[in-house]
Design an enzyme around this catalytic site. Structure first.
Site, short mmCIF file in Angstrom:
data_model
loop_
_atom_site.label_atom_id
_atom_site.label_comp_id
_atom_site.label_asym_id
_atom_site.label_seq_id
_atom_site.Cartn_x
_atom_site.Cartn_y
_atom_site.Cartn_z
N HIS A 53 -52.17 56.92 71.38
CA HIS A 53 -51.37 57.05 70.15
C HIS A 53 -52.20 56.64 68.95
O HIS A 53 -53.32 56.15 69.10
CB HIS A 53 -50.06 56.26 70.25
CG HIS A 53 -50.19 54.78 70.28
ND1 HIS A 53 -50.78 54.09 71.31
CD2 HIS A 53 -49.79 53.82 69.39
CE1 HIS A 53 -50.74 52.78 71.07
NE2 HIS A 53 -50.15 52.60 69.90
N HIS A 55 -52.15 54.42 66.46
CA HIS A 55 -52.29 53.12 65.79
C HIS A 55 -53.75 52.67 65.74
O HIS A 55 -54.51 52.86 66.69
CB HIS A 55 -51.43 52.06 66.50
CG HIS A 55 -49.96 52.21 66.19
ND1 HIS A 55 -48.97 51.71 67.01
CD2 HIS A 55 -49.34 52.80 65.14
CE1 HIS A 55 -47.78 51.99 66.47
NE2 HIS A 55 -47.99 52.66 65.33
N ASP A 57 -55.31 49.92 66.08
CA ASP A 57 -55.87 49.06 67.12
C ASP A 57 -56.18 49.83 68.41
O ASP A 57 -56.72 49.27 69.36
CB ASP A 57 -54.95 47.86 67.41
CG ASP A 57 -53.58 48.26 67.91
OD1 ASP A 57 -52.94 49.14 67.30
OD2 ASP A 57 -53.12 47.67 68.92
N HIS A 111 -42.48 54.24 71.16
CA HIS A 111 -43.30 53.35 70.32
C HIS A 111 -43.76 54.14 69.09
O HIS A 111 -43.63 53.68 67.96
CB HIS A 111 -44.47 52.84 71.14
CG HIS A 111 -45.43 51.95 70.41
ND1 HIS A 111 -45.10 50.70 69.96
CD2 HIS A 111 -46.72 52.14 70.05
CE1 HIS A 111 -46.15 50.16 69.35
NE2 HIS A 111 -47.14 51.02 69.38
N ASP A 128 -49.15 51.57 74.37
CA ASP A 128 -48.16 50.56 73.97
C ASP A 128 -46.73 50.94 74.38
O ASP A 128 -45.77 50.57 73.71
CB ASP A 128 -48.20 50.36 72.44
CG ASP A 128 -49.46 49.61 72.01
OD1 ASP A 128 -50.24 49.19 72.87
OD2 ASP A 128 -49.64 49.47 70.78
N HIS A 166 -52.10 45.98 75.77
CA HIS A 166 -52.17 44.62 75.21
C HIS A 166 -51.94 43.55 76.26
O HIS A 166 -51.21 43.74 77.23
CB HIS A 166 -51.09 44.42 74.12
CG HIS A 166 -51.35 45.18 72.86
ND1 HIS A 166 -52.04 44.64 71.80
CD2 HIS A 166 -51.02 46.44 72.50
CE1 HIS A 166 -52.11 45.55 70.82
NE2 HIS A 166 -51.49 46.65 71.23
FE FE Z 1 -51.30 48.45 70.05
ZN ZN Z 2 -49.37 50.78 68.99
#
Ligand code: FE
Ligand code: ZN
Length: 255
Positions: A53, A55, A57, A111, A128, A166
């Protein structure tokens, strides 16, 4: 095939997969240096980048990697991911020759709306969406979408190793324990997690079977979680409402 979680940024894992011939892929490289170092130490050649995805990070290291490695970038169709060269869709199969792996693309909105997972070779790379003992926050999707996504992941073989994005397991576990204080499988997992973290070791990957037994977000149909939703939030019959109540409670949980 070797699977290595590379700790990155604050609490991300970049997943590195490589064979014995030195061919590697990375999933969700949120930073460049961690990946470059892992490749150098292990004498690996990067062959592909996979993204779940948009994002930062999860994609922040892509441009830096592309500057040194001419590799395809597999990612969901989303204009927020500009480095994509191989757009993927639900049901696509990605066949890589080196390392030799076949991954199925599973669209899992919730998410984010374009979030995908990659499943194959006994692994689930799920960004995530699914964490150990938890799930991702609903930044773009609805509870119904996220629950449907988790339902799809839950149908994979129980021995599938879940590779989430994560290291949130300990914090997730504190919430899970408030939902199911009497869940023996959860208690055993929490012990294992405490032990792993005390030694600075990752709590991932974890088997899907373990998550099905311990993760409240995969257990909205269990009597225990349904009871908690009824007691705490007055929602009973509707499983989407139970999921929404759980996710909402986790959003404000301070444990
Ligand atoms: Fe993340
Ligand atoms: Zn994310």
């Amino acid at each position: 095939m070797h699977l290595v979680p590379l700790p990155a940024l604050t609490d991300n894992y970049i997943w590195l997969l490589h064979d014995d011939e030195g061919n590697a892929i990375v999933v969700d490289p949120g930073e460049t240096a961690v990946v470059e170092q892992a490749l150098a130490v292990r004498k690996l050649q990067l062959r592909a980048i996979l993204l779940t995805h948009h994002h930062p990070d999860h994609i922040g290291g892509v441009a830096g990697l592309l500057a040194r490695h001419a590799v395809p970038v597999y990612a969901p169709v989303d204009e927020r991911i500009v480095e994509t060269t191989m757009p993927v869709h639900d049901g696509d199969a990605i066949k890589l020759a080196a390392p030799d792996i076949r991954l199925e693309v599973i669209a899992i909105p919730g998410h984010t709306l374009s979030h995908v997972a990659y499943a194959g070779g006994g692994l689930l790379l799920c960004g995530d969406t699914l964490f150990s003992l938890g799930c991702g926050r609903l930044f773009e999707g609805t509870p119904a979408q996220m629950l449907a996504s988790l339902d799809r992941l839950a149908t994979l073989p129980k021995q599938t190793m879940v590779c989430g994005g994560h290291e949130y397991t300990a914090a997730n576990g504190r919430f899970a324990r408030t939902v199911e204080p009497d869940n023996a499988a959860l208690q055993a997992r929490l012990k294992e997690v405490a032990e792993l973290r005390a030694h600075g070791r990752p709590t991932l990957p974890v088997s899907l079977g373990s998550e099905l037994a311990c993760n409240p977000f995969l257990r909205v149909d269990s009597a225990e979680v349904a009871d908690w939703c009824q007691r705490q939030h007055g929602v009973g019959r509707n499983r989407v409402a139970r999921f929404a109540a759980l996710r909402g409670a986790k959003d404000v949980f301070r444990g």
